[in-house]
Design a protein around this motif. Structure first.
Motif, PDB file in Angstrom:
ATOM      1  N   VAL A 101     -29.021  43.901 -81.611  1.00 14.70           N
ATOM      2  CA  VAL A 101     -29.201  42.461 -81.418  1.00 14.70           C
ATOM      3  C   VAL A 101     -30.268  42.194 -80.359  1.00 14.70           C
ATOM      4  N   VAL A 102     -30.196  42.942 -79.255  1.00 13.18           N
ATOM      5  CA  VAL A 102     -31.177  42.740 -78.186  1.00 13.18           C
ATOM      6  C   VAL A 102     -32.558  43.209 -78.633  1.00 13.18           C
ATOM      7  N   ALA A 103     -32.604  44.340 -79.327  1.00 12.08           N
ATOM      8  CA  ALA A 103     -33.896  44.884 -79.760  1.00 12.08           C
ATOM      9  C   ALA A 103     -34.618  43.950 -80.719  1.00 12.08           C
ATOM     10  N   ALA A 104     -33.850  43.139 -81.450  1.00  9.39           N
ATOM     11  CA  ALA A 104     -34.462  42.189 -82.364  1.00  9.39           C
ATOM     12  C   ALA A 104     -35.097  41.014 -81.635  1.00  9.39           C
ATOM     13  N   ARG A 105     -34.755  40.819 -80.350  1.00  3.07           N
ATOM     14  CA  ARG A 105     -35.251  39.661 -79.596  1.00  3.07           C
ATOM     15  C   ARG A 105     -36.187  40.044 -78.461  1.00  3.07           C
ATOM     16  N   VAL A 106     -36.260  41.333 -78.139  1.00  4.28           N
ATOM     17  CA  VAL A 106     -37.034  41.771 -76.986  1.00  4.28           C
ATOM     18  C   VAL A 106     -38.103  42.761 -77.433  1.00  4.28           C
ATOM     19  N   ASP A 107     -39.267  42.661 -76.818  1.00  4.56           N
ATOM     20  CA  ASP A 107     -40.330  43.634 -77.060  1.00  4.56           C
ATOM     21  C   ASP A 107     -40.073  44.838 -76.158  1.00  4.56           C
ATOM     22  N   LEU A 108     -39.348  45.837 -76.691  1.00  2.00           N
ATOM     23  CA  LEU A 108     -38.939  46.975 -75.869  1.00  2.00           C
ATOM     24  C   LEU A 108     -40.114  47.785 -75.322  1.00  2.00           C
ATOM     25  N   PRO A 109     -41.171  48.038 -76.083  1.00  2.00           N
ATOM     26  CA  PRO A 109     -42.322  48.737 -75.489  1.00  2.00           C
ATOM     27  C   PRO A 109     -42.926  47.983 -74.303  1.00  2.00           C
TER      28      PRO A 109
END
Length: 210
Positions: A66-74
């Protein structure tokens, strides 16, 4: 060094975000029961790519997804690597809020360390490309030593001015209340009555004992 602590951070943990949460399709992350029948070739290839090594339990994988879908992890990983609270990945508003949620998910419980699980896999010589998609998205953070504590420090540093201002405001309220109580004649009379009542009660107790 850490920079940019003095910026105006209106959309932080101290403000309620009224932006509605977008609908997030988690099938790409935790679709354990995906049926490949009658899917086109592109969808089938996507499902196949996600059938990699799984290091996280379904509940934790869903939370990270859920978080990865909303945040630019790189981008977040770049901010952590640079240890820069003024990085664009931590900009006030939705980016900062997303980074806070990410930090809470990654550091929520000591016995569930998703970044640590991916790091152990890499340190053991595991192939990052063999991981499931949700684990692969954590590889940039897993390659940074103490990534989650560094991210938490950046978030605290970015909100430090607001935290100090809030603490000063609360302290001023307490000081003003203490001064009002100190100057209150009624309070002094009440305290005298209580003291005399206690003295009388102590004297009565001594008389009973003799």
């Amino acid at each position: 060094g850490v920079a940019g602590a003095g910026k105006d951070l209106g959309g932080t943990i101290f403000a309620i975000c009224a932006t509605p949460r977008p609908h997030v399709d988690l099938s790409a992350f935790v679709g354990d029961s995906m049926s490949p029948s009658k899917q086109d070739a592109g969808t089938q290839q996507k499902a196949d790519r996600d059938e990699g090594t799984r290091l996280l339990d379904p509940g934790l994988a869903q939370a990270v997804g859920v978080v990865a879908a909303r945040v630019d992890l790189p981008m977040v990983a770049a901010a952590v690597a640079a240890f820069d609270s003024a990085h664009a990945a931590l900009a006030p508003g939705r980016c900062f809020d997303g980074a806070e949620v990410l930090c809470d998910v990654l550091a929520g419980r000591a016995d569930r360390d998703p970044v640590g699980a991916v790091r152990k896999h890499l340190q053991a010589g595991g192939d990052p490309t063999a991981l499931r998609r949700i684990e692969r998205c954590l590889v940039p953070l897993a390659e940074i030593p103490r990534a989650v504590p560094r991210l938490r420090l950046l978030l605290l540093h970015a909100t430090l001015p607001e935290r100090l201002a809030c603490a000063r405001k609360q302290l001023d309220i307490l000081i003003a209340a203490a001064r009002d109580l100190e100057a209150s004649g009624l309070l002094r009379d009440v305290v005298k009555i209580i003291q005399r009542s206690l003295d009388w009660n102590a004297g009565a107790t001594e008389d009973d004992q003799t």
